[in-house]
Design a protein around this motif. Structure first.
Motif, PDB file in Angstrom:
ATOM      1  N   MET A 282     -44.007 -48.925  -7.716  1.00  0.00           N
ATOM      2  CA  MET A 282     -45.037 -48.220  -6.947  1.00  0.00           C
ATOM      3  C   MET A 282     -45.883 -47.393  -7.905  1.00  0.00           C
ATOM      4  O   MET A 282     -45.437 -46.357  -8.398  1.00  0.00           O
ATOM      5  CB  MET A 282     -44.379 -47.370  -5.874  1.00  0.00           C
ATOM      6  CG  MET A 282     -43.670 -48.242  -4.842  1.00  0.00           C
ATOM      7  SD  MET A 282     -42.851 -47.276  -3.617  1.00  0.00           S
ATOM      8  CE  MET A 282     -41.899 -48.502  -2.739  1.00  0.00           C
TER       9      MET A 282
ATOM     10  N   SER B 265     -39.815 -54.296   5.503  1.00  0.00           N
ATOM     11  CA  SER B 265     -39.990 -52.858   5.268  1.00  0.00           C
ATOM     12  C   SER B 265     -41.049 -52.343   6.239  1.00  0.00           C
ATOM     13  O   SER B 265     -41.918 -53.100   6.691  1.00  0.00           O
ATOM     14  CB  SER B 265     -40.461 -52.623   3.824  1.00  0.00           C
ATOM     15  OG  SER B 265     -40.901 -51.290   3.652  1.00  0.00           O
ATOM     16  N   THR B 266     -40.990 -51.029   6.507  1.00  0.00           N
ATOM     17  CA  THR B 266     -42.131 -50.433   7.210  1.00  0.00           C
ATOM     18  C   THR B 266     -43.410 -50.637   6.384  1.00  0.00           C
ATOM     19  O   THR B 266     -44.510 -50.636   6.940  1.00  0.00           O
ATOM     20  CB  THR B 266     -41.906 -48.923   7.445  1.00  0.00           C
ATOM     21  OG1 THR B 266     -41.515 -48.326   6.192  1.00  0.00           O
ATOM     22  CG2 THR B 266     -40.830 -48.664   8.482  1.00  0.00           C
ATOM     23  N   ALA B 267     -43.240 -50.850   5.076  1.00  0.00           N
ATOM     24  CA  ALA B 267     -44.405 -51.150   4.220  1.00  0.00           C
ATOM     25  C   ALA B 267     -44.992 -52.524   4.539  1.00  0.00           C
ATOM     26  O   ALA B 267     -46.005 -52.915   3.950  1.00  0.00           O
ATOM     27  CB  ALA B 267     -44.006 -51.087   2.741  1.00  0.00           C
TER      28      ALA B 267
ATOM     29  N   PHE C 138     -49.871 -47.434   1.446  1.00  0.00           N
ATOM     30  CA  PHE C 138     -49.844 -46.117   0.789  1.00  0.00           C
ATOM     31  C   PHE C 138     -50.383 -46.262  -0.628  1.00  0.00           C
ATOM     32  O   PHE C 138     -50.374 -47.372  -1.197  1.00  0.00           O
ATOM     33  CB  PHE C 138     -48.430 -45.511   0.795  1.00  0.00           C
ATOM     34  CG  PHE C 138     -47.345 -46.425   0.305  1.00  0.00           C
ATOM     35  CD1 PHE C 138     -47.086 -46.588  -1.060  1.00  0.00           C
ATOM     36  CD2 PHE C 138     -46.557 -47.130   1.213  1.00  0.00           C
ATOM     37  CE1 PHE C 138     -46.071 -47.422  -1.501  1.00  0.00           C
ATOM     38  CE2 PHE C 138     -45.543 -47.979   0.778  1.00  0.00           C
ATOM     39  CZ  PHE C 138     -45.303 -48.117  -0.587  1.00  0.00           C
TER      40      PHE C 138
ATOM     41  N   TYR D  90     -46.495 -53.898  -3.637  1.00  0.00           N
ATOM     42  CA  TYR D  90     -45.283 -53.839  -2.804  1.00  0.00           C
ATOM     43  C   TYR D  90     -45.625 -54.010  -1.322  1.00  0.00           C
ATOM     44  O   TYR D  90     -45.009 -54.815  -0.626  1.00  0.00           O
ATOM     45  CB  TYR D  90     -44.533 -52.529  -3.042  1.00  0.00           C
ATOM     46  CG  TYR D  90     -43.236 -52.432  -2.269  1.00  0.00           C
ATOM     47  CD1 TYR D  90     -42.115 -53.174  -2.664  1.00  0.00           C
ATOM     48  CD2 TYR D  90     -43.112 -51.619  -1.137  1.00  0.00           C
ATOM     49  CE1 TYR D  90     -40.918 -53.099  -1.961  1.00  0.00           C
ATOM     50  CE2 TYR D  90     -41.925 -51.539  -0.424  1.00  0.00           C
ATOM     51  CZ  TYR D  90     -40.827 -52.289  -0.845  1.00  0.00           C
ATOM     52  OH  TYR D  90     -39.634 -52.224  -0.131  1.00  0.00           O
TER      53      TYR D  90
ATOM     54  N   PRO E 164     -36.799 -51.492   7.402  1.00  0.00           N
ATOM     55  CA  PRO E 164     -36.352 -50.105   7.241  1.00  0.00           C
ATOM     56  C   PRO E 164     -37.473 -49.201   6.728  1.00  0.00           C
ATOM     57  O   PRO E 164     -38.349 -49.628   5.968  1.00  0.00           O
ATOM     58  CB  PRO E 164     -35.250 -50.198   6.180  1.00  0.00           C
ATOM     59  CG  PRO E 164     -34.989 -51.663   5.962  1.00  0.00           C
ATOM     60  CD  PRO E 164     -36.248 -52.376   6.366  1.00  0.00           C
ATOM     61  N   GLY E 165     -37.388 -47.932   7.126  1.00  0.00           N
ATOM     62  CA  GLY E 165     -38.110 -46.885   6.411  1.00  0.00           C
ATOM     63  C   GLY E 165     -37.364 -46.617   5.110  1.00  0.00           C
ATOM     64  O   GLY E 165     -36.672 -47.489   4.595  1.00  0.00           O
ATOM     65  N   SER E 166     -37.468 -45.423   4.589  1.00  0.00           N
ATOM     66  CA  SER E 166     -36.880 -45.147   3.270  1.00  0.00           C
ATOM     67  C   SER E 166     -35.354 -45.090   3.331  1.00  0.00           C
ATOM     68  O   SER E 166     -34.782 -44.490   4.234  1.00  0.00           O
ATOM     69  CB  SER E 166     -37.427 -43.834   2.733  1.00  0.00           C
ATOM     70  OG  SER E 166     -38.832 -43.932   2.586  1.00  0.00           O
TER      71      SER E 166
ATOM     72  N   LEU F 243     -33.700 -48.222  -5.605  1.00  0.00           N
ATOM     73  CA  LEU F 243     -35.061 -48.780  -5.586  1.00  0.00           C
ATOM     74  C   LEU F 243     -36.069 -47.720  -6.024  1.00  0.00           C
ATOM     75  O   LEU F 243     -37.116 -48.030  -6.582  1.00  0.00           O
ATOM     76  CB  LEU F 243     -35.393 -49.277  -4.177  1.00  0.00           C
ATOM     77  CG  LEU F 243     -36.673 -50.094  -4.022  1.00  0.00           C
ATOM     78  CD1 LEU F 243     -36.398 -51.549  -4.406  1.00  0.00           C
ATOM     79  CD2 LEU F 243     -37.188 -50.049  -2.585  1.00  0.00           C
ATOM     80  N   PHE F 244     -35.729 -46.444  -5.726  1.00  0.00           N
ATOM     81  CA  PHE F 244     -36.645 -45.340  -6.060  1.00  0.00           C
ATOM     82  C   PHE F 244     -36.359 -44.850  -7.476  1.00  0.00           C
ATOM     83  O   PHE F 244     -35.223 -44.899  -7.946  1.00  0.00           O
ATOM     84  CB  PHE F 244     -36.462 -44.186  -5.061  1.00  0.00           C
ATOM     85  CG  PHE F 244     -36.878 -44.558  -3.669  1.00  0.00           C
ATOM     86  CD1 PHE F 244     -38.211 -44.502  -3.293  1.00  0.00           C
ATOM     87  CD2 PHE F 244     -35.944 -44.987  -2.742  1.00  0.00           C
ATOM     88  CE1 PHE F 244     -38.600 -44.868  -2.008  1.00  0.00           C
ATOM     89  CE2 PHE F 244     -36.320 -45.353  -1.462  1.00  0.00           C
ATOM     90  CZ  PHE F 244     -37.652 -45.290  -1.097  1.00  0.00           C
TER      91      PHE F 244
END
Ligand code: NDP
Ligand code: AKB
Length: 236
Positions: free
Chosen positions: A92, A138-140, A145, A151, A181-183, A188-189
């Motif tokens: 990201m 993902s919610t993405a 964003f 991503y 999923p959300g976060s 991954l982060f």
């Protein structure tokens, strides 16, 4: 889902060495035999030992799903009743700072591997008239964003792929589900990210379990799970 005759159903999980994939393996182990796929063989073996203790027979396949040839060679023809396409990567950062390698790695793992892995095992499901393909979106896949050009693009692809595939194979007795999923508290982060408020990997694994354990006449196609209170640390 109808299990294979005379045996426990077999679930193949990509990205099973860590994070959400590890949690899915533990969630499915009591009722499924497992094929675990990721690059890190020693981590896979450790996950396999945990799953065997829960009753599963486990095969580990150390493979890089970016490699189409290897993926096809190692997976084609395996008997798989449940496929969980979970492996994914996230870089990201603003588009102008992203290297071509970072771009292609995300597209290869999050998008192209969906073709190679699913293409390897779906024909068997269709021929047998039952099976389930579950994809971790993902919610993405419907949000955007700053820093998410690639991503979020890959996860938007997942949504279109999953719904189209669902329409193609449901009459053959094969379900397709996408969990968004959300976060989630995983590596991954980047290091240093505050993850105390995020979902736990087993929350996503439970959503996968809900989707694949639905009654035979019912298809859970999309299931979104989020942290309830993202401004507060989760209760322990
Ligand atoms: N964490 C989050 O907040 C969210 C995650 N997701 C999605 O969930 C999925 C899992 O992510 P998460 O568990 O968080 O991430 P992790 O980084 O914790 O785990 C990623 C998994 O993917 C595997 N993987 C990565 N690249 C490859 C590759 N080239 N070949 C084979 N396996 C690979 C890794 O195994 P190894 O390195 O051993 O190969 C690892 O098992 C991804 O699709 C992600 O987009 C969706 C929404 C939220
Ligand atoms: C990494 C993810 O996919 C997550 N949904 C997020 O946007 O944080």
């Amino acid at each position: 889902m109808t299990p294979s005759a005379n045996s426990r159903p077999v679930a193949l999980i990509t990205g099973a060495s860590r994070g959400i994939g590890h949690a899915i393996a533990l969630r499915l182990a009591p009722k499924h035999d497992l094929i675990l796929v990721a690059r890190d063989e020693s981590l896979l073996m450790a996950v396999a030992a945990e799953c065997e203790a829960l009753g599963a027979s486990v095969q580990c396949i150390a493979a890089d799903v970016q490699n189409a040839l290897v993926t096809a060679q190692r997976l084609t023809g395996l008997h798989v009743d449940v496929l969980v396409n979970n492996a994914g990567v996230a870089v990201m950062k603003p588009f102008l700072e992203m290297t071509a390698e970072e771009w292609h790695r995300q597209v290869d793992v999050n998008v192209n591997a969906l073709y190679h892995v699913t293409r390897a095992v779906l024909p068997g499901m269709v021929a047998r008239g039952h099976g389930h393909v579950c994809i971790i979106g993902s919610t993405a896949g419907r949000n955007t964003f700053v820093g998410g050009t690639c991503y979020t693009g890959t996860k938007h692809f997942v949504m279109g792929f999953a719904e189209s595939l669902m329409l193609e194979v449901r009459d053959a007795g094969v379900g397709v589900s996408v969990i968004t999923p959300g976060s989630v508290d995983t590596d991954l982060f980047p290091a240093g990210t505050n993850r105390t408020w995020m979902l736990e990997p087993q929350n996503v694994a439970d959503a996968v379990g809900f989707a694949i354990e639905a009654p035979p006449h019912m298809l859970v196609h999309r299931l979104e799970v989020r942290p309830l209170s993202p401004k507060r640390p989760r209760a322990s």
